[in-house]
Design an enzyme around this catalytic site. Structure first.
Site, PDB file in Angstrom:
ATOM      1  N   TRP A 236     -28.701 -30.958 -33.627  1.00  0.00           N
ATOM      2  CA  TRP A 236     -28.823 -31.585 -32.162  1.00  0.00           C
ATOM      3  C   TRP A 236     -29.958 -31.774 -32.480  1.00  0.00           C
ATOM      4  O   TRP A 236     -30.231 -33.401 -31.262  1.00  0.00           O
ATOM      5  CB  TRP A 236     -27.995 -30.570 -31.358  1.00  0.00           C
ATOM      6  CG  TRP A 236     -26.158 -29.918 -32.061  1.00  0.00           C
ATOM      7  CD1 TRP A 236     -26.185 -29.169 -31.972  1.00  0.00           C
ATOM      8  CD2 TRP A 236     -25.127 -31.562 -32.443  1.00  0.00           C
ATOM      9  NE1 TRP A 236     -24.694 -29.646 -32.569  1.00  0.00           N
ATOM     10  CE2 TRP A 236     -24.408 -30.159 -32.309  1.00  0.00           C
ATOM     11  CE3 TRP A 236     -25.449 -32.491 -32.495  1.00  0.00           C
ATOM     12  CZ2 TRP A 236     -23.471 -31.074 -32.463  1.00  0.00           C
ATOM     13  CZ3 TRP A 236     -24.444 -33.222 -32.414  1.00  0.00           C
ATOM     14  CH2 TRP A 236     -22.671 -32.165 -32.935  1.00  0.00           C
TER      15      TRP A 236
ATOM     16  N   ASP B 177     -31.560 -30.050 -23.609  1.00  0.00           N
ATOM     17  CA  ASP B 177     -30.070 -29.635 -23.605  1.00  0.00           C
ATOM     18  C   ASP B 177     -29.139 -28.661 -23.769  1.00  0.00           C
ATOM     19  O   ASP B 177     -29.801 -27.676 -24.295  1.00  0.00           O
ATOM     20  CB  ASP B 177     -30.024 -30.977 -25.185  1.00  0.00           C
ATOM     21  CG  ASP B 177     -28.302 -30.147 -25.676  1.00  0.00           C
ATOM     22  OD1 ASP B 177     -27.451 -30.038 -24.831  1.00  0.00           O
ATOM     23  OD2 ASP B 177     -28.086 -31.306 -27.348  1.00  0.00           O
TER      24      ASP B 177
ATOM     25  N   LYS C  66     -18.909 -26.449 -24.681  1.00  0.00           N
ATOM     26  CA  LYS C  66     -18.822 -25.582 -24.783  1.00  0.00           C
ATOM     27  C   LYS C  66     -18.785 -24.531 -24.158  1.00  0.00           C
ATOM     28  O   LYS C  66     -18.654 -22.921 -24.182  1.00  0.00           O
ATOM     29  CB  LYS C  66     -20.886 -25.699 -25.331  1.00  0.00           C
ATOM     30  CG  LYS C  66     -20.567 -27.047 -26.477  1.00  0.00           C
ATOM     31  CD  LYS C  66     -20.126 -26.751 -28.528  1.00  0.00           C
ATOM     32  CE  LYS C  66     -20.084 -28.076 -28.311  1.00  0.00           C
ATOM     33  NZ  LYS C  66     -21.567 -28.400 -28.693  1.00  0.00           N
TER      34      LYS C  66
HETATM   35  C1  PLP Z   1     -22.107 -30.106 -29.154  1.00  0.00           C
HETATM   36  C2  PLP Z   1     -23.427 -30.286 -29.240  1.00  0.00           C
HETATM   37  C3  PLP Z   1     -23.475 -31.486 -29.223  1.00  0.00           C
HETATM   38  C4  PLP Z   1     -23.269 -33.064 -29.057  1.00  0.00           C
HETATM   39  O1  PLP Z   1     -22.297 -32.768 -28.289  1.00  0.00           O
HETATM   40  P1  PLP Z   1     -20.637 -33.950 -28.246  1.00  0.00           P
HETATM   41  O2  PLP Z   1     -20.394 -33.898 -26.976  1.00  0.00           O
HETATM   42  O3  PLP Z   1     -19.725 -33.741 -29.308  1.00  0.00           O
HETATM   43  O4  PLP Z   1     -21.446 -35.463 -28.838  1.00  0.00           O
HETATM   44  C5  PLP Z   1     -24.854 -31.384 -28.697  1.00  0.00           C
HETATM   45  N1  PLP Z   1     -25.898 -30.435 -28.224  1.00  0.00           N
HETATM   46  C6  PLP Z   1     -25.675 -28.930 -28.691  1.00  0.00           C
HETATM   47  C7  PLP Z   1     -26.850 -28.382 -27.791  1.00  0.00           C
HETATM   48  C8  PLP Z   1     -24.030 -29.078 -28.932  1.00  0.00           C
HETATM   49  O5  PLP Z   1     -23.976 -27.859 -28.834  1.00  0.00           O
END
Ligand code: PLP
Length: 357
Positions: free
Chosen positions: A100, A167, A191
């Site tokens: 990511w 993020d 998540k």
């Molecule tokens: C799952 C995830 C993403 C991507 O998320 P999407 O909503 O599927 O684009 C980005 N960063 C992290 C840390 C993630 O766990």
């Protein structure tokens, strides 16, 4: 149907009370006689949910006055692009802690001068780089606090001499965060705070408007701040469910209480991984994530991987297959996963060990 223990990495498990509220609202939203799937987002009943959702974010994370919070569609992956669009002028610095993090970097590179200043790719991302130098001439430093695929987590809010952007897709609301140390925090809801389809961004307002490029209307955070996340139709149902998740966190005692519960769950599982002769953890101990616990079969036991997977499945474990880039197993212990779920997995690992002694 026997009880299932859900360890999916995302979309995540949500609390039962949230599922119940969602079902209710699909039938009748807030006593309006109209489903939440069909109400207009230009109603006072909906405004109340939007206002309260923002207020809950502020309260739970203690978000300072000079920060705004927006809710959008598009996935956290779209925010990889929002970030450089809105903040990259001359240079951006990224820390590469996994898939990511690297995808985020790629979007910045496509728009300008971006550099990866540290990486843990040399050890398949099983640790968090430390002691790297942060370039003083960069517009921002981008980090990924929890690396969902590798099970590593930066559990403290670091000091950065330049604006810090994080993020926090997979550890938001799992622990208290000192928001004032960040210029921006973003992520997808799926998540830890809701269903897939809504993303959040907590932005220090005076950090915007400093780039010279043209920013397309929908990719300009100011558009969404000015219109209170309703410039266009927001993901109404997803925000509604997120609102219920936030209320549930608040009722439990907030993010401090949530963190205690999460730490205990993670300790329970890591202790078993370390004790059990059949398994080993993949992340270095000091950087182990409390959200995503990654482990593989111990050396010499690799041939038993499929057997354990089947054994765990028969015992009701769902979603413990590791990401293909790490292999083995991954149990995601997001907020709604309970101590009881973790203990069921531990019991399953213990039984498996006994079978093979
Ligand atoms: C799952 C995830 C993403 C991507 O998320 P999407 O909503 O599927 O684009 C980005 N960063 C992290 C840390 C993630 O766990």
């Amino acid at each position: 149907m026997s009880k299932k223990h859900v360890f999916n990495a995302g979309p995540c498990l949500l609390p039962q009370v949230v599922y119940d509220k969602a079902v209710e609202a699909i039938k009748d939203f807030a006593g309006t006689g109209v489903s939440v799937l069909s109400i207009s987002h230009r109603t006072k009943e909906w405004d109340a949910i939007m206002d309260d959702t923002r207020a809950l974010w502020r309260e739970l994370l203690n978000i300072p006055e000079d920060y705004e919070i927006v809710f959008l569609g598009g996935g956290a992956s779209l925010e990889f692009l929002y970030v450089p669009m809105n903040f990259l002028e001359k240079k951006a610095a990224y820390v590469d802690t996994g898939v990511w993090a690297h995808k985020a970097f790629k979007e910045a590179k496509g728009l300008g001068n971006a550099v990866e200043i540290a990486s843990s790719s040399d050890k398949n991302y099983n640790y968090i780089p430390k002691g790297y130098e942060i370039p003083a001439d960069a517009d921002y430093l981008h980090i990924t606090t929890n690396n969902t695929i590798y099970g590593t987590e930066l559990k403290e809010d670091i000091d950065s001499p330049i604006p810090l952007i994080a993020d926090m897709s997979s550890d938001i609301m799992s622990r208290p965060v000192d928001v004032s140390k960040y210029t921006m925090i973003y992520g997808g809801a799926q998540k830890n705070v809701g269903p897939a389809g809504v993303i959040f961004a907590i932005i220090k307002k005076d950090a915007l408007g400093k780039v010279s490029r043209y920013i397309p209307t929908m990719l300009d955070y100011r558009t969404h701040i000015d219109k209170l996340s309703m410039f266009n139709t927001p993901p109404v149902f997803n925000i509604f469910v997120m609102h219920e998740v936030l209320k549930w966190i608040k009722d439990l005692g907030g993010v401090e209480a949530m963190n205690k519960i999460n730490v205990k769950k993670a300790e329970t599982l890591y202790n078993e991984i370390d004790r059990n002769s059949m398994f080993v953890g993949t992340a270095v101990k000091e950087d182990r994530s409390i959200m995503n616990v990654c482990f593989v079969m111990a050396p010499g036991k690799e041939n038993l991987q499929d057997e354990f997977m089947a054994f765990a499945k028969a015992a009701g474990m769902v979603g413990i297959k590791g990401h293909r880039s790490v292999g083995g197993f991954r149990a995601s212990l997001y907020n709604a996963c309970t101590q009881e779920d973790v203990e069921a997995l531990v019991a399953c690992m213990q039984e498996f060990e006994k079978l093979h002694k």
